[in-house]
Design an enzyme around this catalytic site. Structure first.
Site, PDB file in Angstrom:
ATOM      1  N   ASP A 133     -21.035  35.934 -51.565  1.00 48.49           N
ATOM      2  CA  ASP A 133     -20.826  34.650 -50.906  1.00 48.49           C
ATOM      3  C   ASP A 133     -19.452  34.155 -51.375  1.00 48.49           C
ATOM      4  O   ASP A 133     -18.886  34.705 -52.328  1.00 48.49           O
ATOM      5  CB  ASP A 133     -21.948  33.687 -51.315  1.00 48.49           C
ATOM      6  N   ASP A 160     -25.041  31.585 -54.416  1.00 48.77           N
ATOM      7  CA  ASP A 160     -25.403  30.446 -55.271  1.00 48.77           C
ATOM      8  C   ASP A 160     -26.071  29.303 -54.517  1.00 48.77           C
ATOM      9  O   ASP A 160     -26.652  28.417 -55.139  1.00 48.77           O
ATOM     10  CB  ASP A 160     -24.148  29.899 -55.966  1.00 48.77           C
ATOM     11  N   ASP A 202     -28.314  30.761 -49.292  1.00 51.27           N
ATOM     12  CA  ASP A 202     -28.210  32.155 -49.700  1.00 51.27           C
ATOM     13  C   ASP A 202     -29.569  32.748 -50.064  1.00 51.27           C
ATOM     14  O   ASP A 202     -29.678  33.963 -50.271  1.00 51.27           O
ATOM     15  CB  ASP A 202     -27.272  32.297 -50.915  1.00 51.27           C
TER      16      ASP A 202
END
Length: 577
Positions: free
Chosen positions: A275, A470, A474
């Site tokens: 990410d 995080d 996600d």
């Protein structure tokens, strides 16, 4: 004898206790008293060393347990009272003296100060935490007395969650560990039967062949040697201990594996997908520019945006809230807030519907906006109020200091299939990817798009993917990947729960370290398996042929077990992997 009897009562007839009991009683029966005592003595010595090794492997978890304070100083009825941390509620004010451990998670009510975070993250350098920022249980203020307002109860604190994860890790077995346990269940009765046949078959042969002289005591002695050396304790103890040592070594470095199965799984990873915000970037946004529209002033645009974002823990939301506070801007009332995954927030106010997030959120709600804002390469938060475009806020983020080092370290481990999946604009994601040397990236993604990309990597490309994230959005992709890795400091609780591995320091370079620890643990485990089985097969052959004595058998058994255990304990004693 006591242990053997207890296991027999639970219908476990074949294990190391029954093997050693049969060997000891058999040695007494044939008059080999010194060797019978040797079997018992050295087996007891081996058990003692095993217990000490297990205690050492658990020492890091014990030290974590010791950091939980037994008391908390809380302000009640206008005075400070010392109470048990379990009795402190959310929202109460607590005081922590210099050098004391913080008992509960809270936000700092004091100006910026330094905290020792080693117990949680393994960081040797104190971390500076600012006013209204979160302080976690287990941290230690190093400069002055601090006051906090609690945000979680005792059992929900970050420290309690870490302890729960590490302690429960032992229940999730690696495939190798599961195989050895199944192998031992078959192996032990098999060697017991072979030992019996070693006595019976020569007797049967002698009954058919009068020329063959059968010596019962000699063949019984060989069977006893066979029983002693076949004891599987070196495998059954050292392999779980190896994995537990790996988990302990990792947790000492701020890497939490939720089970030995994930320690094993990370060794097979050949692709890492990141990410962006909060993972590869600092996640510390700052409002750079405010562009109001539709008759709103800059302060009014900030006020409405901060009000909508006030319930979110996303770094962008925090940045807008901090900016509003710095500018002393009063926030209007917001009656209800609804999150639109991957798009932003929808809130109801006295002025009508409030939309805060991406331009796509406005498009979804048929709100017209200037097309040129789509060309802005930086992070923007677009706002609409009562069905009309109200302007946007421009924010800036930057890569984490060790993000580039993380990419280099992964390349050095032979993992070159790296990718970034982000909900941010493709131009912004591409800019970061270029800075870090990552060739593949995809932007403007919804959570379901990230899952789709991960599934494509794992099916079409047959990649074994570790995803690192995080945020709340996600969680689905963390669960869908082969190994999910979450940032434990800034990461959301949902992401942490969905992940298999937690990085307490929020440093992406820890991913390579986790892989190294996993590979080293796997190597130690297989060294123990091959070494133990090799020595046992050799001495089994010598014992069956009459070339080995009980002394040699017991020394070989205990010696192999101790070598395997010492090899496993090396995982904890080594400073670097």
């Amino acid at each position: 004898m006591k242990e053997a009897w207890e296991t027999i009562r639970h219908k476990d007839f074949f294990n190391e206790f029954t093997l050693m009991l049969l060997a000891s009683l058999g040695a007494f029966y044939i008059g080999e008293y010194p060797e019978a005592v040797a079997v018992m003595l050295f087996y007891a010595v081996g058990e003692m060393f095993q217990d000490r090794a297990v205690d050492k492997a658990r020492s890091h978890i014990k030290s974590l347990l010791d950091v939980r304070p037994q008391t908390a100083t809380v302000r009640r009825d206008g005075r400070w009272q010392t109470v048990a941390p379990e009795t402190v509620g959310v929202g109460e004010e607590i005081e922590v003296k210099t050098g004391e451990r913080v008992p509960l998670d809270g936000v700092l009510l004091e100006p910026e100060t330094a905290f020792n975070t080693a117990a949680l993250t393994g960081e040797s350098v104190p971390r500076m935490i600012g006013q209204n920022e979160e302080v976690l249980a287990g941290m230690i203020p190093t400069e002055r007395v601090v006051r906090l307002r609690t945000v979680r109860g005792y059992t929900d604190s970050a420290l309690s969650r870490i302890l729960d994860m590490v302690q429960n890790a032992a229940s999730r077995k690696a495939p190798t560990e599961q195989f050895i346990r199944r192998f031992a269940r078959i192996y032990t009765p098999a060697v017991t039967m072979l030992a019996l046949l070693l006595v019976v078959l020569p007797w049967l042969y002698a009954s058919w062949n009068p020329g063959f002289i059968y010596d019962f005591q000699a063949w019984l002695y060989r069977a006893l040697v066979f029983l002693v050396i076949s004891c599987p304790c070196a495998l059954v103890v050292s392999i779980p201990l190896g994995y537990f040592g790996g988990i302990g070594a990792a947790s000492r470095r701020g890497i939490l594996f939720k089970g030995s199965n994930y320690l094993d799984a990370i060794t097979h990873i050949d692709a890492v997908v990141f990410d962006k915000t909060g993972t590869l970037t600092r996640g510390v946004f700052r409002v750079q520019e405010v562009h109001p529209s539709g008759g709103l002033t800059a302060d009014e645009l900030v006020a409405w945006t901060a009000a909508a974002e006030s319930g979110s823990n996303h770094p962008i939301a925090r940045a807008i809230g901090e900016y509003a506070e710095q500018q002393a801007i009063m926030l209007p009332a917001v009656r209800s807030t609804e999150e639109r995954a991957g798009l932003g927030l929808r809130a109801m106010t006295d002025r009508g519907e409030l939309l805060v997030g991406k331009a796509a959120l406005l498009a979804q709600n048929q709100v017209a906006y200037p097309e040129d804002i789509l060309q802005i390469p930086d992070t923007i938060v677009v706002v609409a109020l009562d069905g009309r475009y109200a302007g946007y806020l421009l924010l800036a983020d930057e890569p984490k200091p060790d993000a580039s080092r993380a990419v280099t370290a992964l390349h050095a481990l032979g993992i070159r299939n790296l990718c970034i999946l982000s909900g941010d604009k493709s131009a912004l994601v591409g800019k970061l990817a270029g800075q870090l040397g990552i060739s593949r990236y995809f932007g403007d993604l919804m959570p379901e798009d990230k899952v789709r990309h991960i599934e494509e990597f794992q099916t079409k490309e047959h990649a074994r993917v570790a995803f690192v994230g995080d945020g709340l959005n996600d969680a689905p992709v963390l669960a869908a990947s082969r190994v999910g890795i979450a940032m434990g400091g800034l990461g959301s609780d949902v992401a942490i729960e969905a992940a298999d591995i937690i990085l307490q320091t929020d440093q992406p370079s820890k991913i390579a370290e986790a892989i190294r620890i996993g590979r080293r643990t796997r190597a130690v485990v297989w060294q123990n398996i091959i070494g133990a089985l090799g020595v046992k097969l050799l001495v089994l052959a010598l014992g069956a042929s009459g070339a080995a004595t009980l002394w040699e058998a017991v020394f070989a058994d205990v010696g192999v077990a101790l070598l395997a255990i010492l090899n496993a304990v090396r995982l904890l004693s080594n400073k670097k992997d």
